[in-house]
Design an enzyme around this catalytic site. Structure first.
Site, PDB file in Angstrom:
ATOM      1  N   VAL A  14       0.851  -1.197   0.000  1.00 10.83           N
ATOM      2  CA  VAL A  14       0.000   0.000   0.000  1.00 10.83           C
ATOM      3  C   VAL A  14       0.884   1.243   0.000  1.00 10.83           C
ATOM      4  CG1 VAL A  14      -1.749   1.301   1.274  1.00 10.83           C
ATOM      5  CG2 VAL A  14      -1.797  -1.212   1.309  1.00 10.83           C
ATOM      6  N   LEU A  23      -5.832   6.788  -0.881  1.00 10.47           N
ATOM      7  CA  LEU A  23      -5.917   5.536  -0.123  1.00 10.47           C
ATOM      8  C   LEU A  23      -7.376   5.142   0.100  1.00 10.47           C
ATOM      9  CD1 LEU A  23      -4.638   3.224   1.486  1.00 10.47           C
ATOM     10  CD2 LEU A  23      -4.759   4.685   3.504  1.00 10.47           C
ATOM     11  N   SER A  70       2.096  -0.017   8.668  1.00 13.98           N
ATOM     12  CA  SER A  70       3.328   0.770   8.875  1.00 13.98           C
ATOM     13  C   SER A  70       3.142   1.768  10.011  1.00 13.98           C
ATOM     14  CB  SER A  70       3.704   1.512   7.589  1.00 13.98           C
ATOM     15  OG  SER A  70       2.673   2.427   7.241  1.00 13.98           O
ATOM     16  N   GLU A  71       1.900   2.279  10.147  1.00 12.95           N
ATOM     17  CA  GLU A  71       1.574   3.224  11.215  1.00 12.95           C
ATOM     18  C   GLU A  71       0.207   2.839  11.773  1.00 12.95           C
ATOM     19  OE1 GLU A  71       2.873   7.571  10.506  1.00 12.95           O
ATOM     20  OE2 GLU A  71       2.230   6.804   8.566  1.00 12.95           O
ATOM     21  N   VAL A 102       1.079   5.596  -1.568  1.00 13.57           N
ATOM     22  CA  VAL A 102       0.575   6.721  -2.374  1.00 13.57           C
ATOM     23  C   VAL A 102       1.762   7.644  -2.635  1.00 13.57           C
ATOM     24  CG1 VAL A 102      -0.957   8.744  -2.349  1.00 13.57           C
ATOM     25  CG2 VAL A 102      -1.778   6.534  -1.493  1.00 13.57           C
ATOM     26  N   TYR A 156      -5.509   2.580   9.528  1.00 14.66           N
ATOM     27  CA  TYR A 156      -6.489   1.635   8.975  1.00 14.66           C
ATOM     28  C   TYR A 156      -7.796   1.470   9.746  1.00 14.66           C
ATOM     29  CZ  TYR A 156      -2.861   0.359   5.662  1.00 14.66           C
ATOM     30  OH  TYR A 156      -1.934   0.414   4.668  1.00 14.66           O
ATOM     31  N   PHE A 191       4.241  -9.788   5.751  1.00 16.58           N
ATOM     32  CA  PHE A 191       3.896  -9.897   4.320  1.00 16.58           C
ATOM     33  C   PHE A 191       3.608  -8.519   3.774  1.00 16.58           C
ATOM     34  CE2 PHE A 191       0.030 -10.693   6.812  1.00 16.58           C
ATOM     35  CZ  PHE A 191      -0.876  -9.799   6.284  1.00 16.58           C
TER      36      PHE A 191
END
Ligand SMILES: CC(C)(COP(=O)(O)OP(=O)(O)OC[C@H]1O[C@@H](n2cnc3c(N)ncnc32)[C@H](O)[C@@H]1OP(=O)(O)O)[C@@H](O)C(=O)NCCC(=O)NCCS
Length: 394
Positions: free
Chosen positions: A80, A92, A116-117, A82, A121, A394
């Site tokens: 993912v 996103l 990542s952060e 941008v 999400y 992953f």
């Protein structure tokens, strides 16, 4: 206007480079692309276009996730990114919408990712479903107790000899623990590429002569001396895991052993004469899960013995999931009865694999209580004996 569509085979490398750039990494080399490209499945790599230009990407692969008492088909979301000059304009959001639709169309009740952060999400319905810890041990101070499990042999292999063995051993390790996911051939290929040449592999063979555990580690020399960094350690039982730790803590010249991404309930401190020598230096979110088809996902797992509970689920991003669910040891149904508990779909992810108790989420303000008796029942329904753990990036 952002358009999102599945990318053609010829566009996959460009999208991968866009993702790497977003992670502040270099574009892929020809050699690494040869190893990575198998993980990008045409049809499952999405591109977001602004005025015809590729400005964002997200991809998924088909996998399965162990849930309490079973397995569920899961879209493993990764890649993912941008473009830095197009962030915070909804790219996103467009990708997430298209991707969750796609996951659902493929019949995967669940999507999952590593974030990542932590701030990204939840708005799309993902929640932390498992956690892991990092442990650090000063080798000279560690002594194993006499009653720590013992048995079998550990041997060291170079990478070439280990590569064909590890997939089979992984299949034998902890496959019933909630949070476990599959590792296919492209995954292993990417794993070895990511680790580089400095890694060493230790394999444990049980008393029955079967290889039943492995540790992938890397010696590192730094200002604090020499450490053995353990990137991956899996065992089919406690003896395999204890023997691998005993081996790692016996490697000469190492000052410290550092275990990354370990399960919270690994009994390492219990195996030592001085439990404080196992220092937990981080506890972090591991797997983020999105119940894409809430009914299908809830039906994929089993529940503990308790009175059924009617839970009202809110889901702003996929509103057709919203509504009441009657959850009990005999199964899960949609329900129009008066809800006893209410929660957002992202909070449901924290209960789904047994990582959190409902009562903890009540205290956190993430579950509303309309019938107090339902809290203890929900604790018993969702709780699991083993702490969930993915332990596979992953
Ligand atoms: C994270 C990233 C993909 C976000 O993309 P984006 O196009 O800027 O996101 P959007 O504009 O669609 O934002 C959607 C929402 O998420 C929020 N958001 C986006 N990135 C966020 C972040 N890093 N932290 C917190 N919130 C974030 C936005 O503020 C927006 O909030 P809203 O719903 O209240 O309006 C992008 O910043 C990026 O590529 N980062 C570097 C690579 C990376 O971390 N990738 C994720 C790998 S798991």
């Amino acid at each position: 206007m952002i358009d999102v569509r599945a990318l053609a085979e010829s566009e996959l490398r460009t999208s991968h480079d866009l993702f790497l750039r977003a992670l502040l990494r270099r574009p892929v080399s020809d050699e690494n692309w040869a190893r990575t490209s198998g993980r990008l499945v045409a049809g499952r790599v999405l591109g977001a276009f602004d005025g015809g230009e590729l400005v964002g990407t997200a991809r998924a692969t088909a996998n399965e996730l162990a849930v309490p008492g079973g397995r569920v088909a899961a879209g493993a979301v990764t890649g993912v990114g941008v473009r830095a000059d197009r962030t915070r304009r909804g790219v996103l959001r467009g990708l997430m919408r298209a991707q969750l639709d796609e996951v659902r169309q493929r019949g995967e009740p669940v999507a999952m990712l590593h974030a990542s952060e932590a701030g990204i999400y939840e708005r799309f319905g993902y929640g932390v479903a498992s956690r892991h810890r990092k442990v650090e041990l000063e080798r000279a101070r560690v002594v194993f107790r006499d009653d720590a499990p013992r048995g079998g042999q550990v041997r060291v292999l170079d990478r070439g000899a280990a590569e064909p063995l590890l997939p089979g051993i992984y299949q034998r390790c902890a496959v019933d623990r909630a949070g476990w996911i599959g590792r296919d051939e492209p995954w292993w290929s990417g794993f070895w590429q990511y680790l580089g040449d400095g890694v060493v592999v230790a394999v444990h063979t049980g008393e029955d002569g079967v290889d039943d555990g492995f540790a992938v580690y890397e010696p590192k020399h730094g200002e604090r001396g020499t450490s053995v960094d353990v990137h991956d350690l899996k065992g089919a039982d406690a003896t395999a895991v204890a023997e691998l730790w005993r081996f790692l803590l016996g490697v000469d010249l190492a000052d410290r052993v550092v275990g990354h991404v370990r399960p919270l309930d690994e009994p390492l401190e219990w195996w030592l004469t001085d439990r404080r020598q196992c220092r937990v230096t981080e506890v972090e979110d591991d797997l983020w899960v999105r119940l894409v088809d809430v009914l299908g996902a809830l039906r994929a797992r089993t529940y503990g013995a308790a009175e059924p509970v009617v839970v009202e689920v809110r889901d702003a991003f996929l509103p057709d999931n919203a509504g009441g669910y009657r959850i009990g040891p005999d199964g899960v149904e949609r329900s129009t009865a008066a809800p006893q508990l209410g929660l957002d779909v992202s909070a449901l992810a924290a209960l789904y694999l047994g990582d959190q108790l409902a009562s903890t989420l009540v205290a956190a303000g993430r579950v509303e209580v309309r019938d107090p008796a339902a809290v203890t029942a929900a604790d018993r329904l969702f709780a699991t004996l083993e702490t969930p753990w993915c332990g596979t990036g992953f």
